[in-house]
Design a protein around this motif. Sequence first.
Motif, PDB file in Angstrom:
ATOM      1  N   ALA A   1       0.830  -1.209   0.000  1.00 27.70           N
ATOM      2  CA  ALA A   1       0.000   0.000   0.000  1.00 27.70           C
ATOM      3  C   ALA A   1       0.861   1.255   0.000  1.00 27.70           C
ATOM      4  O   ALA A   1       0.552   2.238  -0.686  1.00 27.70           O
ATOM      5  CB  ALA A   1      -0.925  -0.010   1.226  1.00 27.70           C
TER       6      ALA A   1
ATOM      7  N   ILE B   1      -4.430  -4.571  -5.440  1.00 27.18           N
ATOM      8  CA  ILE B   1      -4.829  -3.174  -5.210  1.00 27.18           C
ATOM      9  C   ILE B   1      -5.111  -2.482  -6.536  1.00 27.18           C
ATOM     10  O   ILE B   1      -6.108  -1.764  -6.688  1.00 27.18           O
ATOM     11  CB  ILE B   1      -3.733  -2.423  -4.425  1.00 27.18           C
ATOM     12  CG1 ILE B   1      -3.609  -2.983  -3.001  1.00 27.18           C
ATOM     13  CG2 ILE B   1      -4.036  -0.926  -4.367  1.00 27.18           C
ATOM     14  CD1 ILE B   1      -2.373  -2.510  -2.254  1.00 27.18           C
TER      15      ILE B   1
ATOM     16  N   MET C   1      -8.359  -0.430  -3.033  1.00 21.02           N
ATOM     17  CA  MET C   1      -7.835  -0.712  -1.696  1.00 21.02           C
ATOM     18  C   MET C   1      -8.867  -1.365  -0.784  1.00 21.02           C
ATOM     19  O   MET C   1      -8.571  -2.360  -0.112  1.00 21.02           O
ATOM     20  CB  MET C   1      -7.316   0.582  -1.054  1.00 21.02           C
ATOM     21  CG  MET C   1      -6.606   0.357   0.265  1.00 21.02           C
ATOM     22  SD  MET C   1      -5.113  -0.678   0.107  1.00 21.02           S
ATOM     23  CE  MET C   1      -4.024   0.472  -0.738  1.00 21.02           C
TER      24      MET C   1
END
Length: 416
Positions: free
Chosen positions: A313, A398, A403
């Motif tokens: 992330a 992702i 997300m």
Amino acid sequence: MIESNEIISSISRAINPYSDWDQVLKIAESPDLEFVFSNTTEAGLTYLKEDFDPQTSPLSFPGKVTAFLYHRFQVLKGEASAGLTLIPCELVEGNGNVLKELVIRYAIEWNLPTIFVSWLENDNQFCNSLVDRIVTGYPKDNIEEYNELLGYEDMLLTAGEPYHMFAIEAGNDVAKRLPLDQAGLNVKWGDVTPYRELKVRLLNGPHTMMFAVCYLAGVDTVLEAMEDPILRKYVEQGMKDEIIPTVKMDEEEKRQFVKSVIERFLNPYNKHFLADIGMNAVYKFKSRLIPSLLNYVELKQSLPRSIVFSLAALIYYYRADRQEGDFLIGKRGSDEYIIRDNREAITACKEAWDHFDETQEGIQRLIKELLEKDELWGQNLNEIYGLQEMVSFYLNQILKDGMKLTVSKLLETVVK
């Protein structure tokens, strides 16, 4: 809930060193000066090659300290009594030692007198410290409410949680001259190591683990993340299942600390913006989460999924829409955010994403290219078995699903 307002009368002014360096040097001349505190974030206690000009402020913080101390040394004739006690509060392990090493390095590189270097080493104290308090800064979103409540405008207004702890590694002489604990403050004197381990791993680690995941999932603050059932489960799972086992401390003490951290994350008065936590995130990941990742692998012979997911992330968060000066500008939907980090991190991430060709092989190349940079992480992370593949897998998810959905899938996988 506790809400209180206090005027900090000990702060008399703020000085911009770049426009008023002469005013900073006037402070250095004062024989009454005893202590220097700093909090420039982790990125502040780093080396930057630069020249010395006595008339101009250095760019780096350690450079400023060196120039400040050299001016004091000259004006006060190098007296031993002119030495200062410096207490850096940056979240860097051995922060006092690090600052001292950097200051001496600048003094030597700038060819300052050897007698000054000796004065630095022998007559100044650089204390290691640890601060534990969430301070969210200037409350810009509800400043009108505060102005009305206080009856005046304060451009230096800041908000922080009631909890505080300050550990300082110094001798009794410093404790006697700075009796903060006797004033009722939660100040600990002595070895800061156990306090640092607990705070960095179980408070700052979760902050870094959550910021990119939760921000890119659509929330802006720690409180909003903790009020979202999916994101809260992700944060708590990472803390309890992956970070806690790596902390060498009494189990009940760890459990109580985590309970207090979750309560602090849920504080409705602490508007702690995830984008602020994301400043210098590469360094923060290196210092706050890589030790837990490595310890987890050693203990469990497997990878900690929540921590690894947060790395994917973070890398996605550093995908820039464009560059403006020293910063990158990222996008979350139609919203833009500023990516602030050191030059190495900014350059590495921009180049890696610029070469990305939107393919599965491109993801793997991008991850391999970033993880191998020991200047970012302190080591070649590709050497950790399976890490490159797992980060690539999560980044692909992702990019494909967004997300929030990817977090949900992650939690389902971990539960199974």
